[in-house]
Design a protein around this motif. Structure first.
Motif, PDB file in Angstrom:
ATOM      1  N   VAL A 122      45.013  55.000 103.323  1.00  0.00           N
ATOM      2  CA  VAL A 122      43.995  54.026 103.669  1.00  0.00           C
ATOM      3  C   VAL A 122      43.152  53.785 102.600  1.00  0.00           C
ATOM      4  O   VAL A 122      42.557  54.681 101.860  1.00  0.00           O
ATOM      5  N   LEU A 123      42.603  52.426 102.124  1.00  0.00           N
ATOM      6  CA  LEU A 123      41.887  52.065 101.112  1.00  0.00           C
ATOM      7  C   LEU A 123      40.393  51.972 101.588  1.00  0.00           C
ATOM      8  O   LEU A 123      40.175  51.429 102.592  1.00  0.00           O
ATOM      9  N   LEU A 124      39.529  52.944 101.032  1.00  0.00           N
ATOM     10  CA  LEU A 124      38.029  53.016 101.226  1.00  0.00           C
ATOM     11  C   LEU A 124      37.340  52.017 100.241  1.00  0.00           C
ATOM     12  O   LEU A 124      37.263  52.336  98.984  1.00  0.00           O
ATOM     13  N   ALA A 125      36.500  50.881 100.550  1.00  0.00           N
ATOM     14  CA  ALA A 125      35.664  50.208  99.768  1.00  0.00           C
ATOM     15  C   ALA A 125      34.280  50.378 100.083  1.00  0.00           C
ATOM     16  O   ALA A 125      33.963  50.192 101.305  1.00  0.00           O
ATOM     17  N   ARG A 126      33.275  50.565  99.106  1.00  0.00           N
ATOM     18  CA  ARG A 126      31.908  50.471  99.430  1.00  0.00           C
ATOM     19  C   ARG A 126      31.374  49.174  99.551  1.00  0.00           C
ATOM     20  O   ARG A 126      31.780  48.038  98.407  1.00  0.00           O
ATOM     21  N   CYS A 127      30.833  48.657 100.529  1.00  0.00           N
ATOM     22  CA  CYS A 127      30.183  47.347 100.654  1.00  0.00           C
ATOM     23  C   CYS A 127      28.839  47.232  99.836  1.00  0.00           C
ATOM     24  O   CYS A 127      28.056  48.244  99.996  1.00  0.00           O
ATOM     25  N   GLY A 128      28.431  46.224  99.015  1.00  0.00           N
ATOM     26  CA  GLY A 128      27.199  46.202  98.587  1.00  0.00           C
ATOM     27  C   GLY A 128      27.168  45.570  97.076  1.00  0.00           C
ATOM     28  O   GLY A 128      28.288  44.950  96.792  1.00  0.00           O
ATOM     29  N   ASP A 129      26.103  45.432  96.565  1.00  0.00           N
ATOM     30  CA  ASP A 129      26.114  44.703  95.263  1.00  0.00           C
ATOM     31  C   ASP A 129      26.933  45.521  94.207  1.00  0.00           C
ATOM     32  O   ASP A 129      27.382  46.758  94.362  1.00  0.00           O
ATOM     33  N   CYS A 130      26.770  44.955  93.165  1.00  0.00           N
ATOM     34  CA  CYS A 130      27.698  45.739  91.859  1.00  0.00           C
ATOM     35  C   CYS A 130      27.309  47.092  91.482  1.00  0.00           C
ATOM     36  O   CYS A 130      28.294  47.959  91.156  1.00  0.00           O
ATOM     37  N   ASP A 131      26.017  47.503  91.659  1.00  0.00           N
ATOM     38  CA  ASP A 131      25.672  48.827  91.527  1.00  0.00           C
ATOM     39  C   ASP A 131      26.023  49.837  92.433  1.00  0.00           C
ATOM     40  O   ASP A 131      25.871  50.977  92.424  1.00  0.00           O
ATOM     41  N   GLU A 132      26.484  49.196  93.583  1.00  0.00           N
ATOM     42  CA  GLU A 132      26.987  50.122  94.750  1.00  0.00           C
ATOM     43  C   GLU A 132      28.381  50.147  94.857  1.00  0.00           C
ATOM     44  O   GLU A 132      29.260  51.058  95.398  1.00  0.00           O
ATOM     45  N   GLN A 133      29.147  49.091  94.450  1.00  0.00           N
ATOM     46  CA  GLN A 133      30.621  49.002  94.985  1.00  0.00           C
ATOM     47  C   GLN A 133      31.135  49.980  93.948  1.00  0.00           C
ATOM     48  O   GLN A 133      30.639  50.457  92.832  1.00  0.00           O
ATOM     49  N   PHE A 134      32.505  50.659  94.293  1.00  0.00           N
ATOM     50  CA  PHE A 134      33.133  51.096  93.286  1.00  0.00           C
ATOM     51  C   PHE A 134      34.697  50.532  93.493  1.00  0.00           C
ATOM     52  O   PHE A 134      35.070  49.983  94.608  1.00  0.00           O
ATOM     53  N   ILE A 135      35.579  50.951  92.478  1.00  0.00           N
ATOM     54  CA  ILE A 135      37.065  50.540  92.967  1.00  0.00           C
ATOM     55  C   ILE A 135      37.427  51.385  94.005  1.00  0.00           C
ATOM     56  O   ILE A 135      37.352  52.286  94.048  1.00  0.00           O
ATOM     57  N   PRO A 136      38.000  50.534  95.087  1.00  0.00           N
ATOM     58  CA  PRO A 136      38.504  51.187  96.335  1.00  0.00           C
ATOM     59  C   PRO A 136      39.496  52.355  96.037  1.00  0.00           C
ATOM     60  O   PRO A 136      40.380  52.325  95.283  1.00  0.00           O
ATOM     61  N   SER A 137      39.094  53.493  96.794  1.00  0.00           N
ATOM     62  CA  SER A 137      39.998  54.754  96.402  1.00  0.00           C
ATOM     63  C   SER A 137      41.032  54.880  97.670  1.00  0.00           C
ATOM     64  O   SER A 137      40.677  54.597  98.822  1.00  0.00           O
ATOM     65  N   LEU A 138      41.957  55.472  97.261  1.00  0.00           N
ATOM     66  CA  LEU A 138      43.285  55.707  98.419  1.00  0.00           C
ATOM     67  C   LEU A 138      42.892  56.966  99.053  1.00  0.00           C
ATOM     68  O   LEU A 138      42.794  57.802  98.479  1.00  0.00           O
ATOM     69  N   VAL A 139      42.865  56.836 100.298  1.00  0.00           N
ATOM     70  CA  VAL A 139      42.420  57.928 101.331  1.00  0.00           C
ATOM     71  C   VAL A 139      43.702  58.414 102.063  1.00  0.00           C
ATOM     72  O   VAL A 139      44.132  57.664 102.693  1.00  0.00           O
ATOM     73  N   TYR A 140      44.098  59.804 102.061  1.00  0.00           N
ATOM     74  CA  TYR A 140      45.027  60.265 103.009  1.00  0.00           C
ATOM     75  C   TYR A 140      44.420  61.539 103.505  1.00  0.00           C
ATOM     76  O   TYR A 140      44.424  61.307 104.709  1.00  0.00           O
ATOM     77  N   GLU A 141      43.880  62.371 102.657  1.00  0.00           N
ATOM     78  CA  GLU A 141      43.258  63.430 103.521  1.00  0.00           C
ATOM     79  C   GLU A 141      42.367  64.257 102.329  1.00  0.00           C
ATOM     80  O   GLU A 141      42.828  64.183 101.189  1.00  0.00           O
ATOM     81  N   GLY A 142      41.319  64.360 102.567  1.00  0.00           N
ATOM     82  CA  GLY A 142      40.309  65.356 101.587  1.00  0.00           C
ATOM     83  C   GLY A 142      38.912  64.978 101.890  1.00  0.00           C
ATOM     84  O   GLY A 142      38.377  64.203 102.587  1.00  0.00           O
ATOM     85  N   ASN A 143      38.134  65.576 100.815  1.00  0.00           N
ATOM     86  CA  ASN A 143      36.713  65.523 100.988  1.00  0.00           C
ATOM     87  C   ASN A 143      36.194  64.235 100.002  1.00  0.00           C
ATOM     88  O   ASN A 143      36.609  64.081  98.920  1.00  0.00           O
ATOM     89  N   VAL A 144      34.994  63.549 100.355  1.00  0.00           N
ATOM     90  CA  VAL A 144      34.527  62.517  99.400  1.00  0.00           C
ATOM     91  C   VAL A 144      33.103  62.351  99.777  1.00  0.00           C
ATOM     92  O   VAL A 144      32.419  62.622 100.967  1.00  0.00           O
ATOM     93  N   GLN A 145      32.295  62.293  98.811  1.00  0.00           N
ATOM     94  CA  GLN A 145      30.888  61.967  98.642  1.00  0.00           C
ATOM     95  C   GLN A 145      30.446  60.454  99.002  1.00  0.00           C
ATOM     96  O   GLN A 145      30.838  59.513  98.474  1.00  0.00           O
ATOM     97  N   LEU A 146      29.838  60.430 100.525  1.00  0.00           N
ATOM     98  CA  LEU A 146      29.572  59.087 100.828  1.00  0.00           C
ATOM     99  C   LEU A 146      27.838  58.794 100.649  1.00  0.00           C
ATOM    100  O   LEU A 146      27.503  59.821 101.262  1.00  0.00           O
ATOM    101  N   GLN A 147      27.542  57.602 100.249  1.00  0.00           N
ATOM    102  CA  GLN A 147      26.228  57.343 100.360  1.00  0.00           C
ATOM    103  C   GLN A 147      25.833  56.794 101.725  1.00  0.00           C
ATOM    104  O   GLN A 147      26.784  56.310 102.467  1.00  0.00           O
ATOM    105  N   GLU A 148      24.710  56.813 102.148  1.00  0.00           N
ATOM    106  CA  GLU A 148      24.199  55.868 103.277  1.00  0.00           C
ATOM    107  C   GLU A 148      24.690  54.552 103.032  1.00  0.00           C
ATOM    108  O   GLU A 148      24.597  54.053 101.937  1.00  0.00           O
ATOM    109  N   GLY A 149      25.215  53.975 104.020  1.00  0.00           N
ATOM    110  CA  GLY A 149      25.519  52.248 104.103  1.00  0.00           C
ATOM    111  C   GLY A 149      26.872  52.139 104.490  1.00  0.00           C
ATOM    112  O   GLY A 149      27.758  52.870 104.846  1.00  0.00           O
TER     113      GLY A 149
END
Length: 337
Positions: A286-313
């Protein structure tokens, strides 16, 4: 259970499925080697409405874009919007190397741009369409920001669509949509001199000054009109999970199916209520994309299994499938920030 659409694809005998026409998009299927999934037209109808919303324009009454899916390419690159006809032509519903129905989304964006603003040089026309539609496969996108001056008078063949899209968003964010509209409409002559003169006339600044600001190191990105539907965001507290059947027959899935296989996708927008480390697991990538302005977005990461740091939002999960299966998604908070 054999999906009805799969039967159509094998027999190549569908006269047109019930979902080949919607409120704003109508498919004329000459090439029936691939058939639309149940959610394709509703998704594209909604997308068209969101593009009009971006321009702060109401959708006109009875606004409809015919999409001709043809046997022989009617366009230089296999897909195009013809301004004179106000129609889209495409020879494949889906193709490799781009996101699911990404090319369709891009060409429909051209149709809306043409309706509200008219035409411009390819750099601005393609840049704006790509900034809104995000055709490129997320896994192929680089974070590197590059100069764009040499592309101003380019043909579509030599354009870097992502670079042009990022520069267009920069101009809109930094100087406003109304002034970019003036630049877009003033740039009809495809020469370096005329386009650079339009920058001075509209912004009172030369292109080189604006490009230097664009390259200054600040985050650059495109818009997220195709994802991040905040009205449907699902809250994620300490845990969140979802199980669903992935099928071209499911109205939540858009894309297409054919003899060579499926290319289907769906999205879920979530809202992470507290920042922290989360364990993400999925039965399919699954691709995980951060919604928001350019300083909040990141290149979507491919997720299958693992830990990830997520900000509120808000975030969007895009699930892309090549076959019918059951998909499970789970998000569990591991630690606080």
């Amino acid at each position: 259970m054999l999906p009805i659409l799969a039967v159509c694809a094998v027999q190549e005998a569908c006269a047109g499925s019930p979902d080949s026409a919607g409120e704003h998009v109508k498919f004329i299927l000459e090439n029936t080697s691939r058939q639309l999934c149940a959610g394709s037209v509703p998704y594209l109808n909604s997308y068209v409405e969101r593009v009009f919303g971006f321009f702060e324009e109401p959708v006109p009454d009875a606004y409809m874009v015919p999409v001709h899916v043809v046997n022989e390419s009617a366009c230089r690159h296999g897909a195009c919007y013809r301004s004179g006809d106000e129609e889209v032509f495409i020879d494949e519903l889906d193709r490799s190397g781009v996101r699911t129905i990404g090319v369709l989304r891009h060409e429909l964006t051209h149709a809306v741009i043409d309706h509200v603003w008219g035409q411009s040089v390819p750099f601005f026309g393609e840049g704006l369409a790509e900034a809104l539609s995000q055709t490129a496969d997320w896994s192929q996108i680089s974070m590197q920001i590059i100069p764009v001056g040499k592309m101003l008078d380019s043909e579509t063949d030599s354009l870097d669509y992502t670079a042009a899209a990022r520069f267009v968003r920069f101009l809109i964010d930094a100087r406003g949509l109304a002034r970019f509209k003036r630049l877009f409409q003033a740039s009809s002559e495809r020469t370096q001199d005329s386009i650079r003169m339009a920058f001075v006339e509209v912004y009172g600044e030369d292109f080189d000054t604006l490009e230097a600001e664009f390259l200054s190191g600040a985050p650059r990105c495109t818009f997220q009109v195709d994802i991040c539907e905040m009205d449907n965001a699902e809250p994620v507290g300490s845990s969140w999970s979802l199980t669903f059947a992935a099928s071209c027959d499911d109205p939540d899935f858009y894309g297409s199916i054919g003899r060579e296989g499926e290319n289907i996708a769906t999205q879920r927008t979530i809202f992470v209520e507290s920042a922290g480390v989360y364990h993400l697991s999925a039965s399919s990538p699954v691709l995980l994309a951060r919604c928001g302005d350019c300083d909040e977005q990141f290149i979507p990461s491919l997720v299958y299994e693992g830990n990830v740091q997520l900000q509120e939002g808000p975030y969007t999960l895009e699930v892309t499938m090549t076959k019918d299966t059951v998909v499970t998604l789970e998000i569990l908070r591991q630690t606080d920030p």
